[in-house]
Design an enzyme around this catalytic site. Structure first.
Site, PDB file in Angstrom:
ATOM      1  N   LYS A 185      -1.953   0.159   7.026  1.00  0.00           N
ATOM      2  CA  LYS A 185      -1.982   1.061   8.709  1.00  0.00           C
ATOM      3  C   LYS A 185      -3.329   1.805   9.140  1.00  0.00           C
ATOM      4  CE  LYS A 185       2.447   2.195   6.566  1.00  0.00           C
ATOM      5  NZ  LYS A 185       4.034   3.081   6.316  1.00  0.00           N
ATOM      6  N   TYR A 208       9.739  -1.488  13.490  1.00  0.00           N
ATOM      7  CA  TYR A 208      10.382  -0.304  13.076  1.00  0.00           C
ATOM      8  C   TYR A 208      11.932  -0.104  14.183  1.00  0.00           C
ATOM      9  CZ  TYR A 208       6.219   0.135  10.463  1.00  0.00           C
ATOM     10  OH  TYR A 208       5.421   0.758   9.051  1.00  0.00           O
ATOM     11  N   PHE A 241      11.860  10.295  13.500  1.00  0.00           N
ATOM     12  CA  PHE A 241      10.907   9.802  13.143  1.00  0.00           C
ATOM     13  C   PHE A 241      10.214   9.077  14.000  1.00  0.00           C
ATOM     14  CE2 PHE A 241      12.969   8.408   9.303  1.00  0.00           C
ATOM     15  CZ  PHE A 241      11.877   6.646   8.719  1.00  0.00           C
ATOM     16  N   ARG A 246       5.256  -3.535  -4.880  1.00  0.00           N
ATOM     17  CA  ARG A 246       5.773  -1.681  -4.741  1.00  0.00           C
ATOM     18  C   ARG A 246       5.169  -1.043  -5.601  1.00  0.00           C
ATOM     19  NH1 ARG A 246       8.983  -0.903  -0.543  1.00  0.00           N
ATOM     20  NH2 ARG A 246       9.552   1.036  -1.187  1.00  0.00           N
ATOM     21  N   THR A 253       5.696   6.564  -1.961  1.00  0.00           N
ATOM     22  CA  THR A 253       5.500   6.969  -1.012  1.00  0.00           C
ATOM     23  C   THR A 253       4.929   8.369  -0.604  1.00  0.00           C
ATOM     24  OG1 THR A 253       7.431   5.551  -0.218  1.00  0.00           O
ATOM     25  CG2 THR A 253       7.109   7.837   1.414  1.00  0.00           C
ATOM     26  N   ARG A 275      -0.907   4.054  -2.886  1.00  0.00           N
ATOM     27  CA  ARG A 275      -1.211   5.315  -2.174  1.00  0.00           C
ATOM     28  C   ARG A 275      -2.651   6.770  -3.123  1.00  0.00           C
ATOM     29  NH1 ARG A 275       5.252   3.981  -0.737  1.00  0.00           N
ATOM     30  NH2 ARG A 275       4.256   2.679   1.355  1.00  0.00           N
ATOM     31  N   ASN A 303       0.165   7.561   4.791  1.00  0.00           N
ATOM     32  CA  ASN A 303      -0.108   6.823   3.416  1.00  0.00           C
ATOM     33  C   ASN A 303      -0.088   5.550   3.100  1.00  0.00           C
ATOM     34  OD1 ASN A 303       2.013   5.228   4.233  1.00  0.00           O
ATOM     35  ND2 ASN A 303       3.752   5.719   3.360  1.00  0.00           N
ATOM     36  N   HIS A 334       1.981  -0.968   3.934  1.00  0.00           N
ATOM     37  CA  HIS A 334       3.610  -0.673   4.426  1.00  0.00           C
ATOM     38  C   HIS A 334       3.635  -1.791   3.131  1.00  0.00           C
ATOM     39  CE1 HIS A 334       7.804  -1.923   6.176  1.00  0.00           C
ATOM     40  NE2 HIS A 334       7.003  -3.086   5.910  1.00  0.00           N
ATOM     41  N   GLU A 369       9.825  -9.808   8.263  1.00  0.00           N
ATOM     42  CA  GLU A 369       8.759  -9.144   8.299  1.00  0.00           C
ATOM     43  C   GLU A 369       7.406 -10.133   8.706  1.00  0.00           C
ATOM     44  OE1 GLU A 369       8.120  -5.761   5.416  1.00  0.00           O
ATOM     45  OE2 GLU A 369      10.013  -4.898   6.496  1.00  0.00           O
TER      46      GLU A 369
END
Length: 139
Positions: free
Chosen positions: A11, A51, A59, A87, A93, A104, A114, A117, A128
């Site tokens: 990100k 998204y 948000f 993951r 998160t 993270r 964070n 993704h 995705e």
């Protein structure tokens, strides 16, 4: 165990801090293989489309604004149980609750920023990946 593919997005908060190389190193050390990768600056339409599942959430606008503020690095990762593995490699998160050595814990600022993704299911991974990559990109 099955060989799977999953999507990773590094990100804007992580690209701004020049953490891309460190994050990719954690991914590769985990045993996941990077089979496609590109750096791009998402448009509002691209971020909103990606998204879209969160469109009705309060948000959503903030998320789209965040994801478009600077470039991201999107990658397709491959390996045994890649969705679950990535993951685990990403960590919780909330970076304060993430396990030591996870992306993270090492690189994220907070829940909002964070750093990464990752797809949350094999079905979402396929969707995705298709959002960012053509089949020809994944040979």
């Amino acid at each position: 165990m099955a060989i799977e593919r999953t999507l990773s997005i590094i990100k804007p908060d992580a690209t701004e801090k020049n953490n891309v190389g460190g994050i990719l190193q954690v991914i590769e050390k985990s045993g996941l293989r990077i089979v496609a990768m590109r750096r791009m600056h998402l448009t509002t339409a691209q971020a909103g489309g990606f998204y879209e599942v969160h469109k009705e959430r309060p948000f959503f606008g903030e998320l789209v604004e965040f994801m478009t503020r600077n470039p991201v690095v999107v990658s397709v990762l491959e390996g045994e149980d890649a969705v679950a593995k990535y993951r685990e490699v990403m960590g919780a998160t909330d970076p304060s609750k993430a396990a030591d050595g996870t992306i993270r814990k090492l690189f994220a600022k907070d829940i909002g920023e964070n750093s990464v993704h990752g797809s949350d299911s094999l079905e979402n991974a396929k969707r995705e990946i298709g959002f960012f990559f053509a089949e020809a990109d994944l040979l």
